[in-house]
Design a protein around this motif. Structure first.
Motif, PDB file in Angstrom:
ATOM      1  N   GLU A 137       0.833  -1.213   0.000  1.00 15.60           N
ATOM      2  CA  GLU A 137       0.000   0.000   0.000  1.00 15.60           C
ATOM      3  C   GLU A 137       0.864   1.258   0.000  1.00 15.60           C
ATOM      4  O   GLU A 137       0.641   2.188  -0.765  1.00 15.60           O
ATOM      5  CB  GLU A 137      -0.915   0.016   1.230  1.00 15.60           C
ATOM      6  N   LYS A 138       1.886   1.248   0.868  1.00 18.08           N
ATOM      7  CA  LYS A 138       2.773   2.402   1.011  1.00 18.08           C
ATOM      8  C   LYS A 138       3.592   2.613  -0.264  1.00 18.08           C
ATOM      9  O   LYS A 138       3.711   3.725  -0.775  1.00 18.08           O
ATOM     10  CB  LYS A 138       3.724   2.125   2.173  1.00 18.08           C
ATOM     11  N   MET A 139       4.126   1.508  -0.794  1.00 20.10           N
ATOM     12  CA  MET A 139       4.977   1.570  -1.980  1.00 20.10           C
ATOM     13  C   MET A 139       4.156   2.063  -3.166  1.00 20.10           C
ATOM     14  O   MET A 139       4.638   2.856  -3.983  1.00 20.10           O
ATOM     15  CB  MET A 139       5.544   0.171  -2.245  1.00 20.10           C
ATOM     16  N   THR A 140       2.919   1.582  -3.273  1.00 18.30           N
ATOM     17  CA  THR A 140       2.055   2.013  -4.373  1.00 18.30           C
ATOM     18  C   THR A 140       1.882   3.529  -4.341  1.00 18.30           C
ATOM     19  O   THR A 140       2.011   4.204  -5.370  1.00 18.30           O
ATOM     20  CB  THR A 140       0.669   1.324  -4.263  1.00 18.30           C
ATOM     21  N   GLY A 141       1.628   4.065  -3.158  1.00 16.38           N
ATOM     22  CA  GLY A 141       1.442   5.509  -3.014  1.00 16.38           C
ATOM     23  C   GLY A 141       2.672   6.278  -3.474  1.00 16.38           C
ATOM     24  O   GLY A 141       2.569   7.255  -4.223  1.00 16.38           O
ATOM     25  N   VAL A 142       3.843   5.833  -3.033  1.00 20.85           N
ATOM     26  CA  VAL A 142       5.090   6.541  -3.358  1.00 20.85           C
ATOM     27  C   VAL A 142       5.426   6.419  -4.848  1.00 20.85           C
ATOM     28  O   VAL A 142       5.833   7.392  -5.488  1.00 20.85           O
ATOM     29  CB  VAL A 142       6.253   5.974  -2.496  1.00 20.85           C
TER      30      VAL A 142
END
Lengths: 366, 366
Positions: free
Chosen positions: A115-120
């Motif tokens: 989730e975090k990586m997708t956002g970044v």
């Protein structure tokens, strides 16, 4: 090991899957592809990640603490440090490399991390693609160099068992036995045990996954010793059950039954045999004698860089075995209040049969 | 431990978040909420999962191998076995319990598992909600019973160090030292080490995360011993650096510098202080002496059921500390080719200061 060949095979798959690169986070996959020996502290604390572009040289991304180890192990790859975490490094690095489609190991990446990586990465126009089990698939079939490593691991494990066995006696605690074994492993060059040794005496031998306790080894009762070590990255795994003291008729009968089941399992192994049929061959021996309900786990599992890997020899795995796979064969009978017996060897699957990697015969054919 | 109180606090959060239940997969969270001592083999091989409904009794879901342990540890909860994996059990069980909105720990569930679970549960009308760090948040502040456990863990760790320290001498290998320490831990009642002991001599002491090697302890060179154990589930963590043989002026100067940094860090700790300011207080001492670039890691981390947990004492964590948090204070200086020095104690954050949990003073104020 031929790392460049392995990387090229993976890169061919990445190109077929239309991705520009892949992150390798699973620790045994990382070692398989690069030889990097960094040790993770669980999935939350990695010692580094491989970035494998679909073409060209690979990168090992890690932090300050692992710099020297990384450069020592993987001097042919580029080591890049991330002082503020992988996610702060990736946008710039992927941009520099022109990577727009990035695959990740979905079976070894946490949901929250994705989730975090997708956002970044969305912000810099990089698309994430979950891929699963690509390297594990490659690891299923061991090449000759790997089988040679596993052979050495099995041999050292047997040497450790042979060295400790004569000193095992009633009055020692299970922990004492485990410590003698694990000390001997490390003093003889193993990286460490491949899993926490199981030393289970008397009633406790009925727990297939008993943790060694302060209980004393009991005279005239079953004692299960399940041990394995890691040597040059490769695991071994062996179980012996025996009785310190006098063996009674019931023990003899059940021990011989488990051994017959083990031999039946080994005889069923060849390239092309279904894993579930191998499990069945052993299980039927135990079931026919009326003890089916006391054999509650699968017959075996693959062993390599991981001590538990595919293929599983279980009733639910209907895939065919292939030559070069390495598996355990470990039937058991566990009777609450009486105890348990498990016997475990490792074998290499061959075209027409299997090769038993164990030469130890302690308490097998009694 | 007051498990029912902890569960009720979590259940209140679940009701606020409008979910009917939550799966707890993270092993320390599972133990925190239930006392279950089952040991996982990495994230891929769990020894069980808690199902916490937003109201009422909880369930421990596990497999055959852990049945006896589960029923022993958590006899007040319902233990349910999944012979064919968790995913085969859930649809029926959730249906029976009327659970329509199920939360899971997104920081300890694999991306691939969530994909699979979503597919299976959608069919029976169950919606998955990722939640993150709820139980970790509860674990940040230790209650008195927990602090008592940590105190005992620290004490036993120091007793093990005191017992082994006199026998450490040049000529022993790093592995020998690690084995003496880890054997003494287990023989004195520890569940095991809380992490693989770091024993690093000479040049190797410049590697903050060195794995013990077959290298011998060198005379007149720094030796770093970083060790911790688990007692009743709770971890300890302590580092001492000393010189077997003759201490030279440079060592003395650097050792005293690291110690001054440690004391400065400890003096900055109190409820309300920002973690980053505590890190800075120690870091400035080392930087002012010109060694800033050789202190490449954070000052400390939380310790509890996990040996590395929040709060991190790092330049990037700007949150305020609270009374009842337990953290390490462990500055270090690592100079390639010369060696390294790290000193680590554990403290409990209090309203106006901190309490040093370590009473060992070996080679601290030299």
């Amino acid at each position: 090991m031929n790392y460049s060949n392995r990387i090229q095979r993976l890169q061919a798959v990445l190109r077929r899957r239309k991705v520009d690169a892949m992150l390798i986070t699973q620790p045994e996959n990382r070692r398989y592809l690069s030889g990097y020996t960094g040790v993770d502290h669980g999935i939350g604390e990695t010692s580094g990640v491989l970035l494998i572009p679909a073409k060209g040289n690979i990168f090992l991304l890690t932090d300050f603490r692992y710099k020297i180890q990384a450069e020592l192990d993987v001097n042919w790859a580029k080591v890049i440090l991330y002082p503020r975490g992988l996610l702060k490094l990736l946008p710039q690095l992927l941009g520099d490399l022109g990577i727009k489609a990035l695959a990740f190991e979905s079976h070894y990446t946490l949901h929250a991390t994705v989730e975090k990586m997708t956002g970044v990465l969305e912000k810099v126009g990089v698309r994430l693609t979950p891929l699963k089990g690509l390297v594990e698939e490659m690891r299923l079939i061991k090449d000759e160099e790997e089988i040679a490593c596993i052979r050495r691991s099995v041999k050292l494990n047997e040497q450790v068992f042979a060295a400790v066995y004569p000193s095992i006696c009633p009055g020692q605690t299970e922990i004492d036995v485990a410590l003698s074994i694990e000390s001997a492993m490390r003093q003889n060059g193993a990286e460490g045990p491949s899993f926490s040794s199981i030393i289970a005496s008397g009633d406790r031998s009925a727990l297939p996954h008993a943790v060694p306790s302060a209980m004393k080894v009991e005279k005239n009762r079953p004692l299960t010793v399940d041990m394995g070590l890691i040597l040059d990255g490769y695991c071994s795994d062996m179980t012996r059950t025996f009785v310190p003291g006098k063996v009674d008729d019931r023990y003899l009968e059940l021990h011989r039954l488990v051994r017959r089941a083990q031999l039946a399992g080994m005889q069923a192994i060849r390239a092309g045999a279904r894993a579930s049929d191998v499990d069945k061959a052993a299980r039927m021996v135990i079931a026919a004698a009326g003890y089916g309900e006391f054999f509650g786990h699968a017959l075996g599992h693959g062993v390599g860089l991981a001590v538990h890997e595919d293929p599983r020899l279980s009733s639910q795995n209907h895939k065919q075995l292939k030559a070069g796979m390495v598996v355990t064969v470990e039937p058991g009978i566990y009777i609450p209040g009486w105890g348990g017996i498990r016997l475990e060897n490792m074998v290499v699957v061959q075209e027409d049969n299997c090769e038993n990697l164990n030469s130890d015969t302690t308490w097998l054919d009694i």
